[in-house]
Write an enzyme that holds these catalytic residues in place. Structure first.
Site, PDB file in Angstrom:
ATOM      1  N   HIS A  86      18.139  24.066 -22.161  1.00 23.44           N
ATOM      2  CA  HIS A  86      19.033  23.575 -23.319  1.00 23.44           C
ATOM      3  C   HIS A  86      19.218  24.150 -24.326  1.00 23.44           C
ATOM      4  CE1 HIS A  86      20.553  20.443 -25.432  1.00 23.44           C
ATOM      5  NE2 HIS A  86      20.945  19.781 -24.894  1.00 23.44           N
ATOM      6  N   GLU A 134      27.341  24.971 -23.101  1.00 26.48           N
ATOM      7  CA  GLU A 134      27.543  24.472 -23.895  1.00 26.48           C
ATOM      8  C   GLU A 134      27.544  25.057 -25.152  1.00 26.48           C
ATOM      9  OE1 GLU A 134      25.558  19.997 -23.109  1.00 26.48           O
ATOM     10  OE2 GLU A 134      23.949  21.275 -23.990  1.00 26.48           O
TER      11      GLU A 134
HETATM   12  O1  G3P Z   1      22.689  17.733 -23.280  1.00 25.83           O
HETATM   13  C1  G3P Z   1      24.090  17.081 -24.018  1.00 25.83           C
HETATM   14  C2  G3P Z   1      24.079  17.262 -24.933  1.00 25.83           C
HETATM   15  O2  G3P Z   1      23.863  18.460 -26.317  1.00 25.83           O
HETATM   16  C3  G3P Z   1      25.807  17.212 -25.615  1.00 25.83           C
HETATM   17  O3  G3P Z   1      25.021  16.658 -27.110  1.00 25.83           O
HETATM   18  O4  G3P Z   1      25.745  14.922 -29.169  1.00 25.83           O
HETATM   19  O5  G3P Z   1      27.271  16.513 -28.481  1.00 25.83           O
HETATM   20  O6  G3P Z   1      26.806  15.346 -27.184  1.00 25.83           O
HETATM   21  P1  G3P Z   1      26.140  15.837 -27.468  1.00 25.83           P
END
Ligand code: G3P
Length: 215
Positions: A86, A134
């Site tokens: 992550h 991400e």
């Molecule tokens: O693992 C999911 C996360 O990193 C996304 O975070 O707060 O942008 O939904 P958020």
């Protein structure tokens, strides 16, 4: 849909369990998975039917590894899988490869995170069960990856598929059904979300809204 409780106060200990019970009670046809801190795996996994994942494991085996997260231990606590690499818990590719291998040995599903399409391609070589794209700069923000950087999602899917047919998920800034719908249209197999649910004043309403985006 993976809800990552991170180390938010609202997602830790008893409050994490309450959130999990609420998500479980929705009986959704879209699979909801909770990624929780190692210490919360057992109480949450014992309390709900939906799958619980660890947020991380280390590629160690039984033995002398004080302070590391043993895959067998999270499995025995009730976890069905683990996030790996992550953005907030980065590891190098070699360690990621070893971690994926250890998870396979133990029977844990792997969701390996990537920050760019290029990294997603390299990770595909390591054959995790899922790859999650991400962009770090959008994590915890107000604009979703599917709206702000749709090309990052499509490029990641393309690059991953050029190596192996591994489902790609996306996360960062997702807040509502429109963000989910857009992501699904771009070809993802699911989404990851944290702050949009965990920090919301009404997590149940947000989850119900997000689920609509999959229809
Ligand atoms: O693992 C999911 C996360 O990193 C996304 O975070 O707060 O942008 O939904 P958020």
């Amino acid at each position: 849909m993976i809800i990552n409780l991170k180390t938010y106060e609202e997602g830790t200990g008893g409050r994490g369990l309450e959130l999990a019970e609420m998500a479980d009670s929705l009986g959704s046809s879209v699979e909801i998975i909770l990624a929780v801190q190692p210490a919360d795996i057992k109480p949450i996994a014992d309390g709900v039917r939906i799958p619980v994942f660890s947020q991380h494991i280390d590629p160690v085996a039984y033995g002398k590894h004080t302070g590391w997260i043993l895959p067998e231990s999270v499995k025995q606590a009730g976890a069905k899988g683990s996030l790996l690499n992550h953005s907030e818990r980065r590891i190098d590719l070699e360690t990621l490869g070893k971690s994926i291998k250890r998870c396979k040995e133990v029977g844990l599903t792997t969701v390996a995170c990537a920050d760019t399409p290029e990294t997603a391609k390299k990770i595909a070589e390591l054959e995790p069960d899922y790859i999650a794209i991400e962009p770090p700069e959008l994590i915890g923000g107000e604009i979703s990856v599917s709206k702000a950087k749709p090309e990052v999602i499509t490029e990641s899917i393309e690059k991953v598929n050029s190596v192996k047919n591994i489902p790609v998920l996306c996360g960062a800034g997702i807040k509502n059904r429109e963000d989910v719908k857009k992501a699904v249209e771009l070809g993802v197999g699911g989404i990851l979300i944290a702050s949009g649910v965990v920090k919301s004043e009404n997590p149940e309403r947000v989850i119900r809204d997000l689920l609509e985006g999959f229809e």
